[in-house]
Design a protein around this motif. Structure first.
Motif, mmCIF file in Angstrom:
data_model
loop_
_atom_site.group_PDB
_atom_site.id
_atom_site.type_symbol
_atom_site.label_atom_id
_atom_site.label_comp_id
_atom_site.label_asym_id
_atom_site.label_seq_id
_atom_site.Cartn_x
_atom_site.Cartn_y
_atom_site.Cartn_z
ATOM 1 N N GLN A 85 21.993 -21.452 -27.152
ATOM 2 C CA GLN A 85 21.890 -22.822 -27.646
ATOM 3 C C GLN A 85 21.267 -23.799 -26.652
ATOM 4 O OE1 GLN A 85 25.704 -24.041 -29.192
ATOM 5 N NE2 GLN A 85 25.774 -22.339 -30.634
ATOM 6 N N LYS A 86 21.456 -23.583 -25.363
ATOM 7 C CA LYS A 86 20.991 -24.551 -24.361
ATOM 8 C C LYS A 86 19.758 -24.093 -23.585
ATOM 9 C CE LYS A 86 24.438 -27.381 -25.038
ATOM 10 N NZ LYS A 86 24.272 -28.602 -25.762
ATOM 11 N N GLY A 88 15.522 -13.540 -25.121
ATOM 12 C CA GLY A 88 16.584 -12.560 -25.223
ATOM 13 C C GLY A 88 17.237 -12.303 -23.881
ATOM 14 N N ILE A 89 18.069 -11.273 -23.888
ATOM 15 C CA ILE A 89 18.799 -10.895 -22.682
ATOM 16 C C ILE A 89 18.605 -9.412 -22.405
ATOM 17 C CG2 ILE A 89 20.565 -12.666 -23.082
ATOM 18 C CD1 ILE A 89 22.437 -10.025 -23.623
ATOM 19 N N ILE A 135 26.864 -16.136 -23.543
ATOM 20 C CA ILE A 135 25.695 -15.801 -24.361
ATOM 21 C C ILE A 135 25.394 -16.935 -25.342
ATOM 22 C CG2 ILE A 135 24.775 -14.194 -26.086
ATOM 23 C CD1 ILE A 135 24.937 -13.047 -23.184
ATOM 24 N N LYS A 136 26.429 -17.498 -25.910
ATOM 25 C CA LYS A 136 26.238 -18.622 -26.836
ATOM 26 C C LYS A 136 25.597 -19.807 -26.109
ATOM 27 C CE LYS A 136 28.763 -21.009 -30.454
ATOM 28 N NZ LYS A 136 30.049 -21.152 -31.133
ATOM 29 N N TYR A 137 26.045 -20.092 -24.898
ATOM 30 C CA TYR A 137 25.448 -21.156 -24.082
ATOM 31 C C TYR A 137 23.961 -20.878 -23.860
ATOM 32 C CZ TYR A 137 24.119 -23.875 -20.011
ATOM 33 O OH TYR A 137 23.452 -24.701 -19.151
ATOM 34 N N GLU A 144 23.903 -14.108 -31.857
ATOM 35 C CA GLU A 144 23.380 -15.447 -31.575
ATOM 36 C C GLU A 144 21.880 -15.571 -31.852
ATOM 37 O OE1 GLU A 144 24.996 -18.271 -30.828
ATOM 38 O OE2 GLU A 144 26.870 -17.158 -31.061
ATOM 39 N N GLY A 145 21.269 -14.498 -32.339
ATOM 40 C CA GLY A 145 19.855 -14.550 -32.685
ATOM 41 C C GLY A 145 18.910 -14.284 -31.525
ATOM 42 N N LEU A 146 19.437 -13.784 -30.405
ATOM 43 C CA LEU A 146 18.602 -13.419 -29.261
ATOM 44 C C LEU A 146 18.232 -11.941 -29.366
ATOM 45 C CD1 LEU A 146 20.640 -15.111 -26.375
ATOM 46 C CD2 LEU A 146 18.456 -15.897 -27.345
#
Length: 191
Positions: free
Chosen positions: A79-80, A85-86, A74-76, A100-102
């Motif tokens: 950031q990348k 969102g998910i 999730i962090k990947y 992570e702000g998503l």
């Protein structure tokens, strides 16, 4: 009960099940895309295409190959890849995405009364930004959930006709994720 708006004008969400359909999705009048396929090599392109056409895109992380179903995955993504969102069935991924702000949409299968009650409990504990429920053809259940939980409801699964979209929206769903590309082009607005 005031619910956050994820879809501003159009409740239809393009549920993209084949990466080759991303162009059709971004050219359609939908505002939101759920990417339900792909892998670590194709998702960046899909997110870039969505951004180019000012569409929100959510990655259904349980269905994307090559992304670990853990906090680091999730962090990947955050950031990348940088989707909006998910979507996931997994509580820990919903929590990681929010951290992570998503935006995080919890996918729930409403198979029976026990699944319904567990779903309400999970939503209360995890507090996703929205929920997606399957199957989507359950106006009574949508209405009950709308009254019990404080987050937007998106329906998905088995919806094939414009009148079915209207019924679930009238029951309280904010969005309808549809895999049929011809339905992405319906001129359907909130009443």
């Amino acid at each position: 009960m005031e619910k956050k708006a994820l879809m501003k004008n159009n409740p239809i969400i393009a549920a993209v099940r084949d990466v080759s359909l991303i162009k059709k999705a971004v050219l359609s009048p939908v505002e939101t895309i759920f990417l339900m396929t792909g892998d670590i090599f194709s998702i960046e392109h899909c997110v870039e295409e969505s951004r180019k056409y000012h569409k929100s895109i959510f990655l259904h992380v349980d269905l994307i190959k090559g992304i670990a179903n853990d906090r680091e995955g999730i962090k990947y993504l955050s950031q990348k890849v940088k989707p909006n969102g998910i979507v996931s069935t997994k509580n820990q991924l919903i929590q990681a995405a929010k951290k992570e702000g998503l935006l995080a949409i919890q996918h729930l299968f409403m198979l029976d009364t026990q699944a319904y009650e567990n779903g309400i409990r999970n939503v209360s504990n995890v507090q996703p930004d929205a929920i997606e429920i399957m199957p989507g053809l359950m106006p009574r259940i949508i209405q009950e959930l709308y009254e019990k939980i404080d987050c937007p409801i998106i329906t998905a699964g088995l919806i094939k006709h414009p009148n079915e979209i209207r019924k679930v929206i009238e029951a309280g769903a904010q969005g309808v994720a549809i895999g049929e590309p011809e339905l992405w082009y319906l001129d359907f607005k909130y009443s």
